[in-house]
Design an enzyme around this catalytic site. Structure first.
Site, PDB file in Angstrom:
ATOM      1  N   GLY B  32      -2.759  -1.580   2.364  1.00  0.00           N
ATOM      2  CA  GLY B  32      -2.182  -1.094   1.115  1.00  0.00           C
ATOM      3  C   GLY B  32      -1.149  -0.035   1.393  1.00  0.00           C
ATOM      4  O   GLY B  32      -1.135   0.591   2.450  1.00  0.00           O
ATOM      5  N   GLU B  33      -0.298   0.144   0.440  1.00  0.00           N
ATOM      6  CA  GLU B  33       0.755   1.142   0.580  1.00  0.00           C
ATOM      7  C   GLU B  33       1.133   1.570  -0.823  1.00  0.00           C
ATOM      8  O   GLU B  33       1.364   0.760  -1.691  1.00  0.00           O
ATOM      9  CB  GLU B  33       1.968   0.492   1.272  1.00  0.00           C
ATOM     10  CG  GLU B  33       3.229   1.322   1.250  1.00  0.00           C
ATOM     11  CD  GLU B  33       3.257   2.308   2.402  1.00  0.00           C
ATOM     12  OE1 GLU B  33       3.274   1.858   3.544  1.00  0.00           O
ATOM     13  OE2 GLU B  33       3.257   3.517   2.121  1.00  0.00           O
ATOM     14  N   GLY B  34       1.144   2.820  -1.035  1.00  0.00           N
ATOM     15  CA  GLY B  34       1.501   3.262  -2.376  1.00  0.00           C
ATOM     16  C   GLY B  34       2.022   4.664  -2.342  1.00  0.00           C
ATOM     17  O   GLY B  34       2.263   5.224  -1.275  1.00  0.00           O
ATOM     18  N   GLY B  37       0.045   7.138  -0.264  1.00  0.00           N
ATOM     19  CA  GLY B  37      -0.085   6.998   1.181  1.00  0.00           C
ATOM     20  C   GLY B  37      -0.559   5.606   1.536  1.00  0.00           C
ATOM     21  O   GLY B  37      -0.347   4.661   0.776  1.00  0.00           O
ATOM     22  N   GLN B  38      -1.199   5.488   2.671  1.00  0.00           N
ATOM     23  CA  GLN B  38      -1.569   4.151   3.123  1.00  0.00           C
ATOM     24  C   GLN B  38      -3.075   3.936   3.065  1.00  0.00           C
ATOM     25  O   GLN B  38      -3.847   4.877   3.097  1.00  0.00           O
ATOM     26  CB  GLN B  38      -1.113   3.938   4.568  1.00  0.00           C
ATOM     27  CG  GLN B  38       0.374   4.104   4.794  1.00  0.00           C
ATOM     28  CD  GLN B  38       0.735   5.508   5.245  1.00  0.00           C
ATOM     29  OE1 GLN B  38      -0.081   6.224   5.804  1.00  0.00           O
ATOM     30  NE2 GLN B  38       1.970   5.910   4.978  1.00  0.00           N
ATOM     31  N   LYS B  54      -8.539   5.472   3.237  1.00  0.00           N
ATOM     32  CA  LYS B  54      -7.418   5.813   2.359  1.00  0.00           C
ATOM     33  C   LYS B  54      -6.904   7.197   2.735  1.00  0.00           C
ATOM     34  O   LYS B  54      -7.633   8.180   2.682  1.00  0.00           O
ATOM     35  CB  LYS B  54      -7.884   5.813   0.903  1.00  0.00           C
ATOM     36  CG  LYS B  54      -6.844   6.320  -0.081  1.00  0.00           C
ATOM     37  CD  LYS B  54      -7.352   6.134  -1.494  1.00  0.00           C
ATOM     38  CE  LYS B  54      -6.931   7.299  -2.379  1.00  0.00           C
ATOM     39  NZ  LYS B  54      -7.540   7.211  -3.701  1.00  0.00           N
ATOM     40  N   ASP B 163      -9.087   4.415 -15.980  1.00  0.00           N
ATOM     41  CA  ASP B 163      -8.086   3.501 -15.431  1.00  0.00           C
ATOM     42  C   ASP B 163      -8.715   2.158 -15.095  1.00  0.00           C
ATOM     43  O   ASP B 163      -8.509   1.608 -14.015  1.00  0.00           O
ATOM     44  CB  ASP B 163      -7.406   4.104 -14.202  1.00  0.00           C
ATOM     45  CG  ASP B 163      -6.074   3.406 -13.908  1.00  0.00           C
ATOM     46  OD1 ASP B 163      -5.552   2.703 -14.802  1.00  0.00           O
ATOM     47  OD2 ASP B 163      -5.555   3.556 -12.796  1.00  0.00           O
TER      48      ASP B 163
END
Lengths: 238, 520
Positions: B32-34, B37-38, B54, B163
């Site tokens: 994942g990447e957002g 961070g990763q 994370k 969320d």
């Protein structure tokens, strides 16, 4: 001991017109409790050192390293009451933050019983724990950079201390209403039992009835100085 | 300190976090990447256990430790439930030797802080978006029940998730569903007259009271999101894909009717009611639009998508709804098929490769399979369509759950299916074409996905007979440990993600809404 004259909190409550100079009583109470604690621990350490000197040791050697990150080289010039007052005045955090900050410090020393709150670390412990409390509780709070200026430490250092604190607490930053009340009661009693009586009901009278939980979540104030930048501490806390 | 009140304090004893280094783990790959961070899939060296790491982004020096991370950690610390993602520990990575002042001590956290989560193979959106994927009714019931159970647990523990959306519902290969991403969560108290921010919950799943500006709200906000997910599972696509707040409200009103003092006493007092009050009368059309849903499902959906939050069904009551106790019953999670995990982060790359491949193919005038329309999974209306059989669709459900072949890992090296536009819940009506992509050929179609009828229920699988070996399990869905699917522009809000940035402002995602047709 507490230089009570400095703090209006223990004087008869001022008229609303005098509010300018009013400090929440929690600052006074907390100063009192912390100063007493620090004085005791400093003495303890001194004695230890004295005893160990013969053996070539030093009191510090007996202490755990948990709070090392918070240790300064020498005690700051600013007194605990003045320091708390400064934090309150410039950051405008809610009075509850001081109680919760105190809860954090208390949790810290209970988790790490070999650690002592002493004059060399109490300031950093305070600014860090009050800041974290404010982050958790307050609708609006200043960022670390601002707290660093107020507290007389660098931004980078305060970030590091924040992290230290969070990890030392194992992220146990939740303070329930019940625990909060218990601490208020406890702080109040400390003062009563030690000759500063006369003002019961610390909790009701002097804390905002407001919110333990982070009641409102508005955007974090980005350096929006309600007050101007704090004047830098004469001597940084080091 | 001499001052503890005995018996009340410091009772929370847990193994110390942050004491271990990230070096205890071997990073296997980034999944994942957002904005935060990763996220990595990693293996604990000592035990071999697979986890998700994370990284907490710490690069905003002025803000210090991100408040969303503090909140997520403090909340996950107190929640322990099989349907809530487990935060196993926090590890640190030692940074450079010296800090800013050049002090040799340095900062032991400088290198980064990682949250260690149990590893989950999928998220609901990623799973549903796989080409060829169709959920059966017992499967949907199974997921919904787990979602509600986890949420009920949060709510009785005074935590609002704030969320809830498909990409924050993680699913493992045992069929377990867990709530993740508590970066926006907070505790609430029932008697509190607190003001809370209304800038929470991803737009498509945001309830009308928040859109109307309410700052006093409770668990009902999460239940609206659950209703949206429920409808999405049954309908086959998001039901309220608004591109901004006004459009979002409008879509809600078109389906659920406009709020007034009769159906929602007090609504006119909500801050922005007058700004958004519809100018024309709008009737509730939910039953009409979703008339093909099974009766119990519709009944439950009605009570979840109730405009007035005080009348909206609670998680507890929803669990007692007839829907979960009527045939077909929710299946046992363990009976669900195991899908090969895949992560959006990789699938994006694969899709790029795929696109290049397709372009090449076009240039060579090769026919390429058409893409599937996105259709709802299983309709209960008993129509003659093969895929519209009444009762459970047994494709994914049976005594012989297909098992993903290959190592526990991921065949990330292999190209995945058609790029982004591939339908979620493709209909079995035209399953043939889309999934004959050569790249899928060898991917273990033998697991039973496309073989004959599943004995227990004795029904023919709605697709599979049309020659799409392996399409199901190998689809290009995506697990998002922190990154929304590519068509969720809000990006950072993946399940392990905790970013606040961009949330709630998602734009309409490209193919997400293109077949959004019921409201026409």
């Amino acid at each position: 001991m507490l230089a009570a004259g400095d703090c209006t909190g223990l004087e008869p409550r001022p008229e609303p017109s005098q509010v300018e100079g009013t400090l929440p009583r929690v600052l006074t109470v907390l100063s009192f409790v912390l100063e007493r604690l620090v004085a005791r621990n400093d003495r303890l350490l001194e004695n230890l050192s004295g005893q160990l000197n013969g053996l070539g040791g030093h009191g510090w050697a007996m202490l755990g390293k948990s709070l090392n990150g918070f240790h300064g080289v020498r005690p700051p010039n600013i007194s605990i009451p003045k320091y708390l007052e400064r934090i309150y005045k410039y950051t405008g955090c809610s009075p509850s933050c001081f109680v919760v900050g105190y809860v954090y410090i208390d949790r810290l020393v209970h988790k790490h019983p070999d650690s002592l709150v002493v004059s060399l670390n109490v300031h950093r412990l305070l600014v860090t724990s009050v800041m974290v409390a404010s982050k958790m509780l307050d609708d609006e709070h200043y960022n670390n950079a601002f707290y660093a200026k107020v507290g007389g430490v660098s931004n980078a250092e305060l970030n590091r201390l924040e992290m230290e604190l969070l990890f030392l607490l194992d992220f146990g930053v939740v303070v329930s209403s019940r625990v909060f009340e218990t601490y208020c009661f406890h702080l109040e009693r400390e003062v009563l039992l030690n000759g500063h009586g006369g003002h019961g009901e610390i909790e009701k009278a002097l804390f905002d009835p407001a919110p333990l939980d982070d009641v409102t979540e508005l955007p974090v104030v980005e350096d929006a100085p309600a007050t101007a930048d704090p004047p830098s501490l004469d001597q940084a806390v080091d | 300190m001499a001052v503890a009140a005995p018996g009340h304090l410091n009772v929370n004893e847990s193994p110390s976090w942050g004491s271990r280094s990230v070096d205890c783990f071997e990073k296997l790959e980034q999944i994942g990447e957002g904005t935060y961070g990763q996220v990595y899939m990693a293996k604990e060296k000592k035990t071999g256990e697979i986890v998700a790491l994370k990284k907490i982004r710490m690069d905003n020096e002025r803000e210090g430790f991100p408040i969303t991370a503090i909140r997520e950690i403090k909340i996950l610390k107190k929640l322990h439930h099989e349907n809530v993602i487990k935060l196993k520990e926090i590890v640190t990575s030692p940074g450079p030797e010296k800090d800013e002042q050049g002090r040799p001590e340095g900062n032991k956290y400088k290198g980064g802080i990682y949250m260690v989560f149990e590893y989950m193979d999928h998220d609901l959106t990623g799973l549903a978006d796989r080409p060829g994927m169709r959920f059966s009714v017992p499967q949907i019931k199974c997921y919904m029940r787990q979602l509600l159970t986890g949420l009920h647990y949060c709510h009785i523990n005074q935590v609002l998730h704030r969320d809830i959306k498909g990409s924050n519902l993680l699913i493992d290969n045992e069929g377990n569903l867990k709530l993740a991403d508590f970066g926006l969560a907070r505790s609430f108290s029932n008697d509190h007259n607190a003001n809370l921010t209304n800038r929470v919950i991803t737009l498509w799943y945001r309830p009308p009271e928040l859109l109307l500006g309410a700052t006093k709200y409770g668990p009902a906000v999460d239940m609206w999101s659950v209703g949206c997910i429920f409808a999405e599972l049954l309908h086959g696509k998001p039901i309220f894909p608004g591109k901004d707040e006004p459009e979002q409200l409008n879509k809600i009103f078109e389906l659920c009717g406009a709020p007034d003092e009769i159906n929602w006493p007090g609504v006119s007092k909500i801050p922005w009611y007058n700004n958004f009050k519809p100018t024309r009368p709008m009737k509730r059309r939910l039953r009409e639009v979703f008339r093909h849903f099974d009766r119990h499902a519709l009944e439950l959906l009605e009570r979840m998508l109730t405009l007035d939050p005080s009348q909206r069904i609670s998680a507890k009551d929803a669990l007692d709804a007839e829907y979960f106790w009527a045939d077909p019953l929710p299946c046992d999670p363990k009976s669900l098929p195991k899908y090969e995990s895949s992560h959006e982060f990789q699938t994006k790359k694969k899709r790029q490769q795929q696109r290049q491949h397709e372009e090449t193919a076009k240039r060579q005038k090769l026919q390429h399979p058409p893409q599937h329309p996105r259709l709802p999974p299983v309709q209960q209306s008993g129509q003659a369509h093969a895929q519209m059989r009444p009762g459970p669709n047994q494709l994914m459900h049976g005594s012989q759950p297909p098992v993903a072949t290959g190592p526990p890992g991921h065949h990330y090296g292999k190209p995945r299916g058609p790029s982004g536009g591939a339908g979620r819940y493709p209909s079995s009506g035209n399953p043939g074409g889309g999934y004959n992509h050569p790249s899928r050929g060898g991917q273990g179609g033998s697991g039973g996905y496309n073989s004959g009828p599943y004995p227990p229920q004795g029904r023919a699988p709605p697709y599979g007979s049309s020659g799409m070996p392996g399409a199901g399990p190998r689809g290009g869905g995506g697990n998002n440990y922190g990154v929304g699917p590519s068509n969720y522009p809000q990006g950072g809000g993946g399940p392990y993600g905790g970013s606040g940035a961009g949330r709630g402002s998602n734009m309409m995602g490209g193919n997400r809404n293109q077949q959004y047709g019921w409201q026409q």
